[in-house]
Design a protein around this motif. Structure first.
Motif, short mmCIF file in Angstrom:
data_model
loop_
_atom_site.label_atom_id
_atom_site.label_comp_id
_atom_site.label_asym_id
_atom_site.label_seq_id
_atom_site.Cartn_x
_atom_site.Cartn_y
_atom_site.Cartn_z
N VAL A 137 0.82 -1.21 0.00
CA VAL A 137 0.00 0.00 0.00
C VAL A 137 0.85 1.25 0.00
N GLN A 359 -14.49 13.07 -3.07
CA GLN A 359 -14.27 12.74 -1.67
C GLN A 359 -15.60 12.29 -1.09
N MET B 1 -8.68 9.41 2.68
CA MET B 1 -9.26 10.75 2.57
C MET B 1 -8.17 11.69 2.12
N CYS B 2 -8.36 12.32 1.01
CA CYS B 2 -7.29 13.20 0.55
C CYS B 2 -7.41 14.54 1.26
N LYS B 23 -1.40 6.84 2.29
CA LYS B 23 -1.00 6.34 0.97
C LYS B 23 -0.58 7.50 0.08
N GLU B 85 -2.87 10.63 0.78
CA GLU B 85 -4.21 10.25 1.24
C GLU B 85 -4.14 9.58 2.59
#
Lengths: 522, 116
Positions: A137, A359, B1-2, B23, B85
């Motif tokens: 990841v 989002q 969640m960016c 990430k 993110e």
């Protein structure tokens, strides 16, 4: 039909459209395809364009795409044609049919070419996507393909095969595949068969049109349907095509299908260009609201580069996905209270490769976790209570929900809602009773101007509206709110809501000095 | 969640120590998009969040003037906004201290009965 590839020729198409969607499709063909000769009848929009079919198939508010074969307006409506008349008017000397099949062949080649390019890119991307998922990841950047998402995913529907149970039947559903001609041959057809000249029984055919295999599919209404069944009409035309043009009948897997629609006012013949409706999006994994309606809502929300768009009850995210696919320089937020819906929305976002534009949040629409006036547009398909919760819940909650939406929407922002007739009536009442915010309570010297502006925007609508709406308008004007009225009647807009009837109205709400647009689709 | 979400929620800060899964991906650079988003950001919040996640790198602590034409700067903003993110972690409201968990990149901002 031009043989040279470099010269674009104008072809005549038509698309079917859901009831009420014609307006959007008319706009779309003009905007995206520089269409000429744009015309429509209920459920169908006709247009001519020089744009290639790979662009035409990108239309978002259309159901199915057809090549126009022939269009005929009966001179005496209500008097059904006789069999010979059907033959002479719809087949005639067959030149329209011959011309159409040549165009159709060319279009099939173009479609196959664009699918192949897309599939090759898609295969590459699928491999990379798999690698990305299997890799670690942290810090494993996925490769970005060279092709933009829009084009690359075009072929996906061919490979992945969208689940049919998610499709509702469209207006255009054939009443049954019918036979035409003398024999019903059921061999396997090689689709690409251009073939030399074949000797068919009784065939008198032109050298420019190598024989194709076909079937005729009819839908009839009005006076004609009382005289003939769809099978009768198919037989008349099918026999004519096989005798005059040498085409071969094949019920099971024909090269092409001729779609015939006859009503009291119109006869339309066309050849469908794609097996799946355009409404089936290659980039949508899990469907929710009908994609065409979702796109229409997005198109009303005035999205500009840099816009922040919110859907506070996004479900699986259909509207936002359509919007993000269309407007690439804006940012989209989806909220839902239900985790399982959000999970599906997540999958949709991943599948459509729109993670950088979207989002998702788990939140309540009654308590939106955003600062006031922070959003440029809100689009929402308000649950009618049939699928989610109960009707009474939604009716009781609507005032709170609309208040929250208005709070987070900036002045000058746009609100687009899809409502049931009941909720729509309720909304009208809420808006009249809503207290005017204190900062607009000072005397507005421009009120007369506001009235004029409204009238110049919608000069006819005001007078056409019923007494109830007019009283709202007067009241609104007296409380410094400007109202206008647009009509967007939409029927059959949801997968589960096929039977919901339409109730046309939409409102523009304004507070001096700037407008906050509220458009309601019912 | 960016991190993009931050510009909307001025009350929240990402608690760096509680971001358990972050990430970084490669996202296609769209300068138009980035330059349009910048005016809508609370710059100090962005800097603080990026720092808290350990991804501040060379992002300037002050918003520079004339950023539209400055591709270098836009790329730095792009990296922080879109490429970093938070997949698992928390959003914390600095006023109330209330924490909102982030799962699979989706923050849960539902309030309980007594809080609403």
């Amino acid at each position: 039909m031009n043989n040279s590839n470099c010269q674009p020729c104008a072809l005549k198409f038509y698309c079917t459209a859901g009831n009420g969607m014609e307006y959007f499709l008319l706009q779309e063909v003009k905007t995206k395809l520089a269409a000429q000769d744009v015309d429509h009848i209920p459920g169908k929009v006709f247009f001519t364009t020089t744009f290639g079919v790979e662009h035409v198939r990108e239309l978002k508010s259309a159901e199915r795409l057809f090549l126009l074969l022939k269009r005929y307006v009966p001179l005496s409506p209500r008097t059904a044609m006789t069999a010979p008349e059907i033959h002479s008017r719809l087949m005639g000397d067959g030149s329209d049919w011959t011309r159409a099949v040549l165009s159709w062949k060319q279009l099939q080649r173009e479609l196959t070419r664009s699918d192949q390019t897309a599939s090759m890119v898609l295969a590459g991307r699928k491999r990379k996507r798999k690698e990305e998922e299997e890799g670690a990841v942290e810090g494993s950047p996925p490769d970005k393909p060279n092709v933009t998402p829009k084009r690359a995913l075009v072929g996906e529907s061919q490979e992945i095969g969208l689940r049919k149970d998610h499709l509702s039947s469209t207006e255009d559903c054939e009443s049954g595949n019918c036979v035409g001609g003398d024999t019903a041959e059921v061999d396997d057809i090689d689709c690409d068969r251009d073939g030399g000249l074949q000797s068919d029984a009784g065939g008198r055919f032109s050298h420019q049109a190598p024989p194709v295999s076909f079937r005729v599919s009819c839908r009839c209404s009005g006076a004609l349907s009382r005289r003939f069944t769809p099978q009768d009409v198919s037989r008349i035309l099918g026999t004519a095509a096989s005798r005059q043009l040498g085409w071969r009948v094949d019920l099971r897997r024909p090269d092409l299908e001729v779609n015939v629609y006859i009503s009291d006012d119109h006869c339309v013949l066309g050849i469908p260009l794609l097996s799946l409706p355009l409404a089936n999006r290659s980039y949508m994994k899990i469907t929710g609201l009908r994609s065409t309606v979702a796109w229409a809502m997005a198109s009303l929300s005035d999205v500009k580069p840099g816009s922040r768009v919110l859907d506070p009850m996004c479900g699986v995210g259909t509207i936002l996905l359509e919007a993000a696919h269309e407007y690439q320089d804006a940012f989209f937020m989806g909220m839902d209270i239900d985790e399982s819906q959000l999970f599906k929305a997540c999958q949709n976002v991943e599948f459509a490769k729109l993670r950088d534009q979207m989002q998702l949040l788990q939140a309540s629409c009654k308590d939106i976790p955003l600062p006031s006036s922070s959003v440029d547009a809100i689009v929402c398909d308000v649950p009618f209570g049939k699928k989610f919760g109960s009707k009474t819940d939604m009716v009781a909650s609507l005032p709170v929900i609309v208040n929250e939406m208005e709070r987070v929407l900036r002045v000058g922002g746009t609100l687009v809602l899809l409502l049931s007739p009941q909720l729509s009536c309720l909304l009208k009442k809420i808006i009249t009773l809503q207290p005017v915010p204190s900062h607009t309570q000072e005397e507005d010297p421009g009120l007369g101007g506001g009235m004029d502006l409204f009238q110049s925007l919608q000069p006819q609508s005001y007078h056409r509206t019923g007494p109830f709406v007019r009283s709202i308008l007067r009241q609104a004007l007296s409380t410094n709110l400007k109202w206008a009225s647009h009509h967007f009647p939409i029927k059959d807009y949801g997968l589960g809501f096929g039977g919901t009837d339409s109730h046309p109205h939409c409102f523009t709400l304004g507070c001096k000095p700037s407008l906050c647009m509220l458009k309601v689709l019912v | 969640m960016c991190i993009c979400i931050l510009y909307l929620n001025v009350l929240s800060r990402i608690s760096g120590s509680q971001a358990t899964e972050v990430k970084v991906s490669e996202v296609e650079f769209n300068p138009n998009f980035v330059s349009r988003m910048i005016p809508k950001l609370e710059w100090s919040a962005l800097v603080q969040a990026a720092d808290g996640l350990g991804h501040l790198q060379d992002l300037p602590t002050e918003l520079i003037a004339d950023y539209e034409a400055n591709e270098d700067f836009l790329r730095k903003v792009h990296r922080v906004l879109l490429e970093v993110e938070v997949l698992e972690g928390c959003l914390q409201c600095p006023e109330s201290g209330r924490e909102f968990p982030i799962t699979r990149g989706v923050p849960n901002m539902l309030l309980n009965e007594e809080e609403a």
